[in-house]
Write a protein that holds these residues in place. Structure first.
Motif, short mmCIF file in Angstrom:
data_model
loop_
_atom_site.label_atom_id
_atom_site.label_comp_id
_atom_site.label_asym_id
_atom_site.label_seq_id
_atom_site.Cartn_x
_atom_site.Cartn_y
_atom_site.Cartn_z
N PHE A 470 0.84 -1.20 0.00
CA PHE A 470 0.00 0.00 0.00
C PHE A 470 0.89 1.26 0.00
CE2 PHE A 470 -2.38 3.15 2.65
CZ PHE A 470 -3.41 3.40 1.76
N ALA A 471 1.87 1.28 0.91
CA ALA A 471 2.79 2.44 0.97
C ALA A 471 3.54 2.57 -0.35
CB ALA A 471 3.77 2.26 2.13
N TYR A 472 3.98 1.44 -0.88
CA TYR A 472 4.74 1.46 -2.14
C TYR A 472 3.91 2.07 -3.28
CZ TYR A 472 6.91 -0.10 -6.45
OH TYR A 472 7.46 -0.11 -7.70
N TYR A 473 2.68 1.57 -3.44
CA TYR A 473 1.86 2.05 -4.58
C TYR A 473 1.47 3.51 -4.41
CZ TYR A 473 1.64 -2.69 -6.38
OH TYR A 473 1.97 -3.90 -6.89
N ILE A 474 1.26 3.95 -3.18
CA ILE A 474 0.94 5.37 -2.97
C ILE A 474 2.14 6.22 -3.40
CG2 ILE A 474 0.60 7.12 -1.16
CD1 ILE A 474 -1.66 5.68 -0.27
N SER A 475 3.33 5.81 -2.99
CA SER A 475 4.52 6.57 -3.36
C SER A 475 4.69 6.62 -4.88
CB SER A 475 5.73 5.92 -2.69
OG SER A 475 6.90 6.58 -3.04
N LYS A 476 4.45 5.47 -5.54
CA LYS A 476 4.55 5.43 -7.01
C LYS A 476 3.52 6.36 -7.66
CE LYS A 476 6.99 3.01 -9.19
NZ LYS A 476 8.39 3.28 -9.63
N GLU A 477 2.28 6.31 -7.16
CA GLU A 477 1.22 7.18 -7.71
C GLU A 477 1.63 8.64 -7.62
OE1 GLU A 477 -1.68 6.86 -9.20
OE2 GLU A 477 -2.05 4.70 -9.06
N LYS A 478 2.34 8.98 -6.54
CA LYS A 478 2.74 10.37 -6.35
C LYS A 478 4.00 10.72 -7.13
CE LYS A 478 1.92 12.38 -2.32
NZ LYS A 478 1.84 12.71 -0.88
N GLY A 479 4.58 9.71 -7.80
CA GLY A 479 5.78 9.95 -8.62
C GLY A 479 7.02 10.22 -7.80
N LEU A 480 7.07 9.66 -6.59
CA LEU A 480 8.22 9.93 -5.71
C LEU A 480 9.32 8.89 -5.91
CD1 LEU A 480 6.15 10.74 -2.51
CD2 LEU A 480 7.26 12.36 -4.06
N ASP A 481 10.49 9.20 -5.39
CA ASP A 481 11.60 8.24 -5.43
C ASP A 481 11.41 7.25 -4.27
OD1 ASP A 481 13.95 6.83 -5.33
OD2 ASP A 481 15.22 8.57 -5.75
N VAL A 482 10.85 6.10 -4.59
CA VAL A 482 10.48 5.12 -3.55
C VAL A 482 11.70 4.66 -2.76
CG1 VAL A 482 9.50 2.83 -3.20
CG2 VAL A 482 8.59 4.28 -4.97
N ASP A 483 12.80 4.44 -3.47
CA ASP A 483 13.97 3.84 -2.81
C ASP A 483 14.76 4.83 -1.97
OD1 ASP A 483 13.52 1.32 -3.77
OD2 ASP A 483 14.73 1.61 -5.58
N LYS A 484 14.67 6.12 -2.37
CA LYS A 484 15.50 7.11 -1.65
C LYS A 484 14.63 8.27 -1.20
CE LYS A 484 19.75 6.28 -4.20
NZ LYS A 484 19.74 6.42 -5.65
N PRO A 485 13.80 8.07 -0.19
CA PRO A 485 12.95 9.17 0.27
C PRO A 485 13.79 10.32 0.83
CG PRO A 485 12.78 7.25 1.73
CD PRO A 485 13.61 6.83 0.57
N ARG A 486 13.20 11.52 0.75
CA ARG A 486 13.95 12.71 1.16
C ARG A 486 14.38 12.63 2.64
NH1 ARG A 486 8.54 16.47 0.90
NH2 ARG A 486 7.73 15.86 2.94
N ASN A 487 15.47 13.23 2.94
CA ASN A 487 15.97 13.42 4.32
C ASN A 487 16.37 12.13 5.04
OD1 ASN A 487 15.12 16.01 3.79
ND2 ASN A 487 13.28 15.89 5.04
N LEU A 488 16.31 11.00 4.39
CA LEU A 488 16.58 9.74 5.09
C LEU A 488 17.81 9.04 4.53
CD1 LEU A 488 12.94 8.36 5.31
CD2 LEU A 488 14.35 9.11 7.23
N ALA A 489 18.50 8.31 5.39
CA ALA A 489 19.63 7.48 4.95
C ALA A 489 19.33 6.03 5.29
CB ALA A 489 20.90 7.92 5.67
N LYS A 490 19.92 5.12 4.57
CA LYS A 490 19.67 3.70 4.85
C LYS A 490 20.24 3.31 6.21
CE LYS A 490 18.24 -0.44 4.13
NZ LYS A 490 16.82 -0.65 4.53
N SER A 491 21.48 3.72 6.47
CA SER A 491 22.05 3.41 7.78
C SER A 491 22.24 4.73 8.52
CB SER A 491 23.41 2.73 7.64
OG SER A 491 23.26 1.55 6.92
#
Ligand code: M6R
Length: 495
Positions: A470-491
């Motif tokens: 659900f979160a994934y498809y919402i992000s895609k619908e909004k045309g966002l960068d799913v893998d690299k959301p703003r302000n966040l780092a993986k580690s």
């Protein structure tokens, strides 16, 4: 020279300090010596790679309390903050310890301690397949990682669980005598890893009859927690490099607690600090939003709970059924992944919302928290999760006509209670999307996603899947960068 105190992340002071020592040195190995002298002055955590125009073939590398790995293969060497970043180039790694310093050339590497005495280091071979850090035909890492969950759960179960046998954790030695003395178990982590702890708390408590406290690592480390040699502290971290979780682990060790690390990355910092380490076998997780790590963590913690209970000789009848259900998880996850159109379609209807709320009770509330985190981090929609029984203590004031509320209903012992809370939001005009393994009257809700049943104690491993999607498809619908959301780092390797 006096010690220099760096505040914030003023890294540019470091090259100046190195330059200061370099200018005053006359030796041939002046570059290495200058970096080493500078490192001795540094306070706080750092991971640095230094180049110098006078030594064009050399790079000096050092770290303290921040992750840094060196990858090596034929005539090529690499430096990165974690293994997945360079996994497509090499599987051979040197893991650097604090206060070690490295002189790196294209085709050779020298390791030194901080007295500049040369030391030997072992190469660690990381078994991850290089293709496992590629997208493999998926549009994003997150979707690929969601779809990998049948396999990552299967791999995490591995040979630990066989019907008719006790769960196998020969890699840690926790005796019956020790467990009988344990006064409480702490599960400490951040973000999604902390939600994995919350999801397993009921099972661990009920099977082992030991109080379990789940704590956020950044709180635990400053709380002065009541822990001693009879407290078992378990630290969960996908990357094994989360600064707060590592600091919390160090605090537990200072208080003489036994420590277990749960990590997905072999040789990561947390695994080198803990008394014992057990691994999730989820394979590299690249997307910032954690998905397969969560289900692997809950699976491993479920197995660990059974292991403790069996060691203590507790509750054997229910345990056999839970074991069967754990083995059936990969297939059940797959069946959810084979039917995603309903989730995608609901996401396409609500992706423009400003607020989306999640409700659940008991174990379903822990999934609500995780689903809400997933949604906010990759869609930037404001979202909160509430324990359904808390609605009338405040949050229900937020419910107005047209608002979207997601309900999670899997625990049969409290189903009627949650249904009645969802009814309260429907009465106030909410659109509802329900994830359930129960036979509900679908007409009451806008959308009902039916998932397979399992033992209530491990239901998060199934109920979280539609909500990740659900979160994934919402992000895609909004045309966002799913893998690299703003302000966040993986580690999150800094506080
Ligand atoms: O590597 P860790 O498991 O220690 O990371 C903990 C959190 O930073 C992480 O789970 C974070 O909350 C995720 N981005 C959530 O999807």
């Amino acid at each position: 020279m006096d010690t220099i105190l760096f505040l914030g992340t003023d890294t540019e002071v470091i090259p100046n300090l190195i330059h200061y020592y370099y200018k005053n040195s006359k030796d041939n190995d002046s570059f290495l010596k200058a970096v080493n002298s500078a490192c001795k002055d540094l306070k706080g955590s750092y991971a640095i790679e230094v180049i110098c125009k006078d030594f064009p073939d050399t790079m000096i590398v050092a770290k303290k309390d921040s992750p840094l790995v060196i990858g090596t293969c034929n005539n090529e060497n690499y430096v990165a903050s974690d293994i997945p970043a360079i996994l497509s180039y090499t599987k051979n790694f040197y893991l650097l310890e604090d206060n070690e310093i490295v002189e790196l050339y294209k085709d050779k590497i020298h390791f030194y301690n901080n007295n500049l005495e040369e030391i030997k280091k072992e190469i660690k071979n990381i078994e991850w397949d290089a293709t496992s850090s590629e997208k493999a035909g998926f549009p994003d890492y997150m979707l690929k990682e969601i779809y990998e969950q049948p396999n990552s759960v299967r791999e995490t179960i591995g040979s630990r669980l066989k019907i008719g046998e006790k769960v196998n954790f020969d890699d840690i030695y926790i005796s019956k005598e020790y467990l009988e003395k344990v006064n409480k178990i702490y599960l400490v982590a951040c973000g999604t890893a902390m939600h994995a702890g919350l999801s397993i708390k009921p099972m661990l408590e009920q099977l082992c009859k030991i109080p379990v406290i789940v704590d956020v690592a950044s709180e635990f480390r400053y709380r002065n927690p009541l822990i001693d040699s009879n407290t078992l502290c378990i630290f969960i971290s996908q990357s094994g490099e989360t600064a707060d979780t590592i600091a919390a682990l160090k605090l537990a060790k200072l208080n003489n607690s036994k420590t277990i690390a749960i990590s997905n990355v072999i040789g990561s910092s947390i695994t080198r600090e803990a008394d014992y380490t057990i691994y999730t076998h989820a394979g590299p997780e690249i997307a910032v939003a954690s998905t397969k790590a969560y289900t692997a963590q809950v699976t491993l913690l479920a197995l660990l709970s059974i292991y403790f209970a069996e060691t203590l000789g507790n509750d054997v009848e229910r345990i056999e059924n839970i074991k069967k259900e754990i083995l059936a998880l990969p297939e059940k996850i797959q069946s959810i992944l084979d039917n995603v159109s309903q989730i995608e379609s609901f996401a396409s209807k609500v992706y423009n919302e400003h607020d989306i709320f999640f409700l659940g009770r008991g174990i379903d509330y822990t999934v609500a928290l995780e689903a809400s985190l997933k949604l906010k981090e990759i869609s930037y929609i404001h979202s909160d999760a509430y324990a359904a029984g808390e609605l009338k203590h405040g949050p229900i004031a937020l419910i107005e006509n047209g608002i979207t509320v997601i309900g999670i209903i899997t625990d049969p012992s409290i189903i009627e209670k949650t249904i009645s809370n969802i009814q309260e939001v429907i009465t106030r005009g909410a659109k509802t999307f329900i994830v359930t393994n129960q036979n509900l009257n679908n007409d009451n809700y806008n959308e009902v996603i039916k998932i397979p049943s399992t033992d209530a104690m491990i239901s998060p491993i199934l109920s979280v899947i539609p909500l990740q999607l659900f979160a994934y498809y919402i992000s895609k619908e909004k045309g966002l960068d799913v893998d690299k959301p703003r302000n966040l780092a993986k580690s999150v390797t800094v506080e």
